[in-house]
Write an enzyme that holds these catalytic residues in place. Structure first.
Site, PDB file in Angstrom:
ATOM      1  N   GLU A  96       0.837  -1.216   0.000  1.00 51.01           N
ATOM      2  CA  GLU A  96       0.000   0.000   0.000  1.00 51.01           C
ATOM      3  C   GLU A  96       0.863   1.252   0.000  1.00 51.01           C
ATOM      4  OE1 GLU A  96      -3.131   0.183  -0.596  1.00 51.01           O
ATOM      5  OE2 GLU A  96      -3.261  -2.005  -0.639  1.00 51.01           O
ATOM      6  N   SER A 182      19.437  -7.211  -9.504  1.00 49.44           N
ATOM      7  CA  SER A 182      18.287  -7.420 -10.402  1.00 49.44           C
ATOM      8  C   SER A 182      18.509  -8.451 -11.507  1.00 49.44           C
ATOM      9  CB  SER A 182      17.866  -6.095 -11.042  1.00 49.44           C
ATOM     10  OG  SER A 182      17.455  -5.205 -10.058  1.00 49.44           O
ATOM     11  N   HIS A 312       3.360  -9.727  -9.558  1.00 48.09           N
ATOM     12  CA  HIS A 312       4.814  -9.927  -9.656  1.00 48.09           C
ATOM     13  C   HIS A 312       5.547  -8.873  -8.836  1.00 48.09           C
ATOM     14  CE1 HIS A 312       8.797 -10.552 -11.205  1.00 48.09           C
ATOM     15  NE2 HIS A 312       8.833  -9.282 -11.571  1.00 48.09           N
ATOM     16  N   SER A 313       5.172  -7.623  -9.038  1.00 44.81           N
ATOM     17  CA  SER A 313       5.758  -6.506  -8.291  1.00 44.81           C
ATOM     18  C   SER A 313       4.734  -5.388  -8.343  1.00 44.81           C
ATOM     19  CB  SER A 313       7.070  -6.043  -8.948  1.00 44.81           C
ATOM     20  OG  SER A 313       6.787  -5.402 -10.177  1.00 44.81           O
TER      21      SER A 313
END
Ligand SMILES: Cc1ncc(C[n+]2csc(CCOP(=O)(O)OP(=O)(O)O)c2C)c(N)n1
Length: 420
Positions: A96, A182, A312-313
């Site tokens: 959130e 990443s 996923h993200s």
């Protein structure tokens, strides 16, 4: 066994889609194949799929193997459960927070809490961990605090990477957790290298490397498995098969029997385990660790089947490629936290009141940590020139000086008061 027989006349070695034809050649492995006059295509679909090991039924009852409770005491069980719930509460709040623009990015671990905590609890705290990005529970289990995590998410002066990386790229030398990066799967061959160093050191520690079934398609994953096998490294490959790599379903990711079957072809032993079952993940990781240390030359692929409940993200809206009902099905009927909670209730180790209290406290802990982290300064802008090399070379020093001179003139155009 696949590809165990040799058809004499063929040369050179070819691999055509799923048809692999072997040359009659010298094999370095311990097994020498027999010859056959029968020309037969070795068809992987003829072999039964690897079974999925589980301990807990979906109703929270221990099915069959009771050895879990002989190994894990009540206190540890409660701690495992608390870590899973805290992670889940942190995910809800931080997701959130990202939606509100307080942090730039976030990735939840929803649905994968059991695999993090079950595996982390079965390791020695000094075993080295290489993670992908969806293994926050492993670091949490090792004592990296919620505040330390939120510092990293905010990139403030308390951040482990001094604010240089995207959120969720945690790392902690103290917790033997190598910093996340990443590019997918690069951590795999690196983990094998560390395991090789551990082998030479004879320190009786193992290296565990986590990755997704999507990352397993990278060339680095194949190199890593092969190096681990030929160099006999004490490494556990822990594949999180959650069915999707962003929007790509596993059915478009690979054609074989998941990732577990790949180990077989490289001389690597494997266990396939139900990732929604924290007890099974614990048992499997414990066994894999003992096995790796006792044999030294064998490694495990521990692929697990569960589901990525979250998007996923925060850059992803997964309803674009999968149905809400598919997600809800898992969330309700196959949730690792609910399954473990039912077991703890049955064992009278946990109650509904304690559960409510824990959720409230976890949420409060996260909100308090946000309040503290939000107030902390960002690192000095000079930090971006540090640690490029161990010592700053002259050309980087010159660039830093240029920025310094620039800021003397244009300081009012930069948020310098927010930085140390
Ligand atoms: C080398 C590389 N290629 C592509 C990406 C973009 N990318 C980030 S996450 C991801 C999906 C990975 O899926 P999986 O390994 O199954 O892990 P999951 O997100 O499901 O936990 C991709 C393609 C990347 N980070 N690195």
């Amino acid at each position: 066994m696949i590809c165990s027989k040799v058809w004499r006349a063929v040369s050179p070695i070819l691999t055509l889609n799923r048809l692999c034809v072997y040359q009659s050649a010298k094999f370095s492995s311990s097994k020498s194949p027999a010859f056959s006059n029968e020309l037969k295509i070795i068809d992987p679909t003829e072999r039964p799929s690897y079974e999925v090991y589980k301990v807990l039924g979906t109703n929270g009852t221990i099915e069959g193997d009771e050895s879990y409770f002989a190994q894990v005491d009540n206190e540890t069980n409660i701690r495992m459960y608390k870590t899973m719930v805290t992670l889940n509460e942190m995910d809800k709040v931080m997701y959130e927070s990202q939606r509100q623009g307080r942090i730039s990015f976030y990735m939840t671990s929803s649905g994968e809490e059991g695999s993090h905590v079950g595996s982390a609890a079965a390791l020695d705290p000094e075993d080295l961990v290489y993670a992908q990005y969806r293994e926050t529970g492993v670091l949490m289990w090792r004592g990296f605090s919620v505040e330390q995590m939120i510092d990293q998410l905010y990139g403030n002066i308390g951040s482990s990477d001094k604010g240089k990386q995207m959120p969720v790229h945690y790392g902690s030398r103290q917790h033997h957790f190598v910093t996340i990066s990443s590019p997918l799967a690069t951590q795999l061959p690196q983990a094998v290298g560390s395991a090789y160093a551990y082998k030479l050191k004879k320190n009786e520690k193992v290296v565990i490397v986590y990755f997704g079934e999507g990352a397993a398609s990278e060339g680095d994953a194949f190199s890593a498995l092969n190096f681990a096998s030929t160099l006999d490294c004490p490494v556990i490959f822990f594949c999180r098969n959650n069915g999707y790599a962003i929007s790509t379903p596993a059915s478009e990711q690979y054609g074989g029997d998941g990732i577990a079957a790949r180990g077989f072809g490289l001389g690597i032993s494997a266990i396939r385990v139900d990732g929604n079952d924290v007890c099974a993940v614990y048992n499997a990781t414990k066994k894999a660790r003992e096995y790796v240390l006792s044999k030294k030359q064998k490694e495990k692929v521990v692929p697990k089947l569960y589901f990525r409940i979250g998007h996923h993200s925060t850059s992803d809206d997964s309803t674009a490629y999968r149905s809400k009902s598919e997600v809800q099905e898992y969330e309700i009927n196959n949730n690792p936290i609910l399954r473990f909670k039912t077991l703890l209730f049955k064992k009278k180790l946990w109650s509904e009141e304690q559960d409510e209290q824990l959720k409230k406290e976890s949420k409060q802990l996260v909100l308090n940590s946000i309040r503290i982290s939000e107030k902390k300064l960002k690192p000095s802008w000079k930090e971006m020139f540090e640690d490029v090399y161990h010592e700053m070379p002259p050309h980087i020093r010159d660039q830093m000086k240029e920025v310094e001179d620039h800021l003397k003139i244009y300081k009012d155009h930069y948020p310098l008061k927010n930085h140390a």
